[in-house]
Design a protein around this motif. Structure first.
Motif, PDB file in Angstrom:
ATOM      1  N   GLY A   4     -12.294  -5.245  -0.377  1.00 27.78           N
ATOM      2  CA  GLY A   4     -13.494  -4.541  -0.411  1.00 27.78           C
ATOM      3  C   GLY A   4     -14.446  -5.047  -1.167  1.00 27.78           C
ATOM      4  N   ASP A   5     -15.776  -4.796  -1.189  1.00 24.01           N
ATOM      5  CA  ASP A   5     -16.790  -5.324  -1.901  1.00 24.01           C
ATOM      6  C   ASP A   5     -16.543  -4.729  -3.322  1.00 24.01           C
ATOM      7  OD1 ASP A   5     -17.913  -6.503   0.127  1.00 24.01           O
ATOM      8  OD2 ASP A   5     -19.719  -5.611   0.040  1.00 24.01           O
ATOM      9  N   SER A   6     -17.268  -5.460  -4.395  1.00 21.15           N
ATOM     10  CA  SER A   6     -17.378  -5.197  -5.931  1.00 21.15           C
ATOM     11  C   SER A   6     -17.993  -3.859  -5.986  1.00 21.15           C
ATOM     12  CB  SER A   6     -18.149  -6.355  -6.450  1.00 21.15           C
ATOM     13  OG  SER A   6     -17.915  -6.054  -7.928  1.00 21.15           O
ATOM     14  N   GLY A   7     -17.377  -2.765  -6.536  1.00 19.24           N
ATOM     15  CA  GLY A   7     -17.856  -1.767  -6.962  1.00 19.24           C
ATOM     16  C   GLY A   7     -17.644  -0.657  -5.887  1.00 19.24           C
ATOM     17  N   VAL A   8     -16.967  -0.676  -4.911  1.00 22.31           N
ATOM     18  CA  VAL A   8     -16.530   0.341  -3.847  1.00 22.31           C
ATOM     19  C   VAL A   8     -15.849   1.443  -4.507  1.00 22.31           C
ATOM     20  CG1 VAL A   8     -17.572  -1.099  -1.860  1.00 22.31           C
ATOM     21  CG2 VAL A   8     -14.883  -0.877  -2.818  1.00 22.31           C
ATOM     22  N   GLY A   9     -14.976   1.189  -5.621  1.00 22.24           N
ATOM     23  CA  GLY A   9     -13.938   1.875  -6.059  1.00 22.24           C
ATOM     24  C   GLY A   9     -12.705   1.394  -5.994  1.00 22.24           C
ATOM     25  N   TYR A  69      -2.183 -13.017  -1.288  1.00 22.86           N
ATOM     26  CA  TYR A  69      -1.979 -12.663   0.036  1.00 22.86           C
ATOM     27  C   TYR A  69      -0.621 -12.602   0.653  1.00 22.86           C
ATOM     28  CZ  TYR A  69      -7.047 -12.881   0.609  1.00 22.86           C
ATOM     29  OH  TYR A  69      -8.524 -12.350   0.513  1.00 22.86           O
ATOM     30  N   ARG A  70       0.007 -13.386   0.021  1.00 27.65           N
ATOM     31  CA  ARG A  70       1.402 -13.933   0.462  1.00 27.65           C
ATOM     32  C   ARG A  70       2.369 -12.865   0.516  1.00 27.65           C
ATOM     33  NH1 ARG A  70       3.456 -17.466  -3.331  1.00 27.65           N
ATOM     34  NH2 ARG A  70       2.386 -19.257  -2.713  1.00 27.65           N
ATOM     35  N   GLY A  71       3.023 -12.661   1.795  1.00 28.62           N
ATOM     36  CA  GLY A  71       4.019 -11.565   1.791  1.00 28.62           C
ATOM     37  C   GLY A  71       3.441 -10.185   1.956  1.00 28.62           C
ATOM     38  N   ALA A  72       2.104  -9.917   2.170  1.00 22.22           N
ATOM     39  CA  ALA A  72       1.580  -8.942   2.249  1.00 22.22           C
ATOM     40  C   ALA A  72       2.294  -7.752   3.255  1.00 22.22           C
ATOM     41  CB  ALA A  72       0.039  -8.524   2.405  1.00 22.22           C
ATOM     42  N   ASP A  73       2.652  -6.518   3.110  1.00 15.28           N
ATOM     43  CA  ASP A  73       2.961  -5.680   4.103  1.00 15.28           C
ATOM     44  C   ASP A  73       2.008  -4.714   4.767  1.00 15.28           C
ATOM     45  OD1 ASP A  73       6.025  -6.075   3.622  1.00 15.28           O
ATOM     46  OD2 ASP A  73       5.544  -5.688   1.865  1.00 15.28           O
ATOM     47  N   CYS A  74       0.848  -4.574   4.095  1.00 18.10           N
ATOM     48  CA  CYS A  74      -0.175  -3.802   4.362  1.00 18.10           C
ATOM     49  C   CYS A  74      -1.322  -4.026   3.660  1.00 18.10           C
ATOM     50  CB  CYS A  74       0.179  -2.037   3.818  1.00 18.10           C
ATOM     51  SG  CYS A  74      -1.156  -0.912   4.366  1.00 18.10           S
ATOM     52  N   CYS A  75      -2.630  -3.903   4.316  1.00 17.56           N
ATOM     53  CA  CYS A  75      -3.835  -4.234   3.701  1.00 17.56           C
ATOM     54  C   CYS A  75      -4.875  -3.040   3.637  1.00 17.56           C
ATOM     55  CB  CYS A  75      -4.833  -5.424   4.260  1.00 17.56           C
ATOM     56  SG  CYS A  75      -6.255  -5.668   3.862  1.00 17.56           S
ATOM     57  N   VAL A  76      -5.241  -2.692   2.534  1.00 20.56           N
ATOM     58  CA  VAL A  76      -6.149  -1.586   2.579  1.00 20.56           C
ATOM     59  C   VAL A  76      -7.543  -1.957   2.183  1.00 20.56           C
ATOM     60  CG1 VAL A  76      -6.813   0.484   1.166  1.00 20.56           C
ATOM     61  CG2 VAL A  76      -4.345  -0.273   1.077  1.00 20.56           C
ATOM     62  N   LEU A  77      -8.500  -1.563   3.087  1.00 14.88           N
ATOM     63  CA  LEU A  77      -9.633  -2.129   3.252  1.00 14.88           C
ATOM     64  C   LEU A  77     -10.823  -0.847   2.745  1.00 14.88           C
ATOM     65  CD1 LEU A  77     -10.330  -3.869   6.565  1.00 14.88           C
ATOM     66  CD2 LEU A  77      -9.834  -4.917   4.421  1.00 14.88           C
ATOM     67  N   VAL A  78     -11.593  -1.275   1.614  1.00 14.97           N
ATOM     68  CA  VAL A  78     -12.325  -0.120   0.902  1.00 14.97           C
ATOM     69  C   VAL A  78     -13.771  -0.329   1.086  1.00 14.97           C
ATOM     70  CG1 VAL A  78     -12.487   1.345  -1.200  1.00 14.97           C
ATOM     71  CG2 VAL A  78     -10.622   0.355  -0.731  1.00 14.97           C
ATOM     72  N   TYR A  79     -14.559   0.734   1.578  1.00 10.23           N
ATOM     73  CA  TYR A  79     -16.085   0.606   1.545  1.00 10.23           C
ATOM     74  C   TYR A  79     -16.441   1.855   0.736  1.00 10.23           C
ATOM     75  CZ  TYR A  79     -16.964   3.587   5.245  1.00 10.23           C
ATOM     76  OH  TYR A  79     -17.235   5.068   6.118  1.00 10.23           O
ATOM     77  N   ASN A 114     -14.934   5.413   0.456  1.00  8.51           N
ATOM     78  CA  ASN A 114     -14.625   5.986  -0.667  1.00  8.51           C
ATOM     79  C   ASN A 114     -16.130   6.514  -1.346  1.00  8.51           C
ATOM     80  OD1 ASN A 114     -13.107   6.697  -3.256  1.00  8.51           O
ATOM     81  ND2 ASN A 114     -14.238   5.003  -4.107  1.00  8.51           N
ATOM     82  N   LYS A 115     -15.968   7.470  -2.310  1.00  6.60           N
ATOM     83  CA  LYS A 115     -17.322   8.174  -2.974  1.00  6.60           C
ATOM     84  C   LYS A 115     -17.855   9.106  -2.308  1.00  6.60           C
ATOM     85  CE  LYS A 115     -18.242   3.866  -5.882  1.00  6.60           C
ATOM     86  NZ  LYS A 115     -19.168   3.167  -6.737  1.00  6.60           N
ATOM     87  N   VAL A 116     -17.151   9.728  -1.421  1.00  2.00           N
ATOM     88  CA  VAL A 116     -17.540  10.911  -0.598  1.00  2.00           C
ATOM     89  C   VAL A 116     -18.057  12.139  -1.619  1.00  2.00           C
ATOM     90  CG1 VAL A 116     -16.335  10.475   1.488  1.00  2.00           C
ATOM     91  CG2 VAL A 116     -15.552  11.774  -0.240  1.00  2.00           C
ATOM     92  N   ASP A 117     -17.796  12.003  -2.717  1.00  2.00           N
ATOM     93  CA  ASP A 117     -18.255  12.986  -3.653  1.00  2.00           C
ATOM     94  C   ASP A 117     -19.942  13.064  -3.913  1.00  2.00           C
ATOM     95  OD1 ASP A 117     -18.473  11.915  -6.552  1.00  2.00           O
ATOM     96  OD2 ASP A 117     -16.903  10.748  -5.257  1.00  2.00           O
ATOM     97  N   ILE A 118     -20.208  11.638  -3.958  1.00  2.00           N
ATOM     98  CA  ILE A 118     -21.707  11.528  -4.721  1.00  2.00           C
ATOM     99  C   ILE A 118     -22.656  12.352  -3.875  1.00  2.00           C
ATOM    100  CG2 ILE A 118     -23.345   9.756  -4.643  1.00  2.00           C
ATOM    101  CD1 ILE A 118     -21.507   7.975  -5.880  1.00  2.00           C
ATOM    102  N   ASP A 119     -23.378  13.038  -4.886  1.00  2.00           N
ATOM    103  CA  ASP A 119     -24.596  13.934  -4.294  1.00  2.00           C
ATOM    104  C   ASP A 119     -24.089  14.821  -3.029  1.00  2.00           C
ATOM    105  OD1 ASP A 119     -27.100  14.678  -3.982  1.00  2.00           O
ATOM    106  OD2 ASP A 119     -28.099  12.979  -3.114  1.00  2.00           O
TER     107      ASP A 119
END
Ligand code: GDP
Ligand code: MG
Length: 208
Positions: free
Chosen positions: A15-20, A80-90, A127-132
């Motif tokens: 995921g992008d830099s800074g998303v947590g 990436y080699r041998g990954a069993d799961c990929c977690v995407l974060v925004y 992520n960051k659902v807490d903000i404001d």
């Protein structure tokens, strides 16, 4: 001595830099950091391990995170080699981080080349659902769920690394889905009885 069976699953967090990402994976104190600097230096990545019980299986998640090199193409094949799961974060408060999910999804499939891209287990974290108190969010839950549906029903969790929202549930889902996909590599190890001989010195060793 008894033989125990555990399963090692490699999980990639993208995921992008800074998303947590780093905050999410380092969230719980039962995470153990291993070989941190060595990996950082060699492949620009870092991993932690997390142990979970899923039904009758003991699962070790080896969670790989970028070491601040989120630009596309900058991560090597070893990541990436041998990954069993990929977690995407925004970040639900940053539209660009959501728009970039397509790129991360494609990048993963290109680099990891899983045998069956259609059924490879991904998971999405908003992520960051807490903000404001949620007032500054720009990506709705509906929109995120639609994206997940379009990608083949990827599970979706709304999280906060800061306020510990949904993180354990998300990691449990990660372990469960990766296990279910049956790509898991089983490792066997011998568990040695803990008894310490009275003759052995008690000082200087690890207390655990
Ligand atoms: P990464 O670049 O994706 O690894 O993101 P980091 O984990 O380094 O987090 C970037 C910044 O966002 C840091 O200042 C974190 O403390 C903050 N952060 C991460 N997760 C959350 C969250 O759920 N809520 C809030 N409010 N801040 C967060
Ligand atoms: Mg990071």
């Amino acid at each position: 001595m008894s033989m125990r069976r555990r399963t090692l699953l490699k999980v990639i967090v993208l995921g992008d830099s800074g998303v947590g990402k780093t905050s999410l994976m380092n969230h719980n104190i039962y995470v153990h950091k291993k070989f941190s600097n060595q990996y950082k230096a060699t492949i620009g990545a870092d991993f932690v391990t997390k142990e979970l019980q899923v039904e009758d299986r003991l699962v070790t998640l080896q969670i790989w995170d970028t070491a601040g090199q989120e630009r596309f193409q900058s991560l090597g094949v070893a990541f990436y080699r041998g990954a069993d799961c990929c977690v995407l974060v925004y970040d639900v408060n940053v539209l660009k981080s959501f728009d970039n999910l397509d790129n991360w999804h494609t990048e993963f499939l290109n680099q990891a080349s899983p045998t069956d891209p259609q059924t490879f287990p991904f998971i999405l974290l908003g992520n960051k659902v807490d903000i404001d108190g949620g007032n500054s969010r720009v990506v709705s839950e509906r929109k995120a769920k639609d994206w997940c549906a379009a990608k083949g029903n990827i599970p979706y969790f709304e999280t906060s690394a800061k306020e510990d929202i949904n993180i354990d549930d998300a990691f449990f889902c990660i372990a469960k889905n990766a296990l279910a996909s049956d790509r898991a590599q089983d490792i066997y190890f011998q568990s040695v009885p803990r008894a310490v001989s009275e003759a052995e010195p008690q000082s200087g060793g690890c207390a655990c």
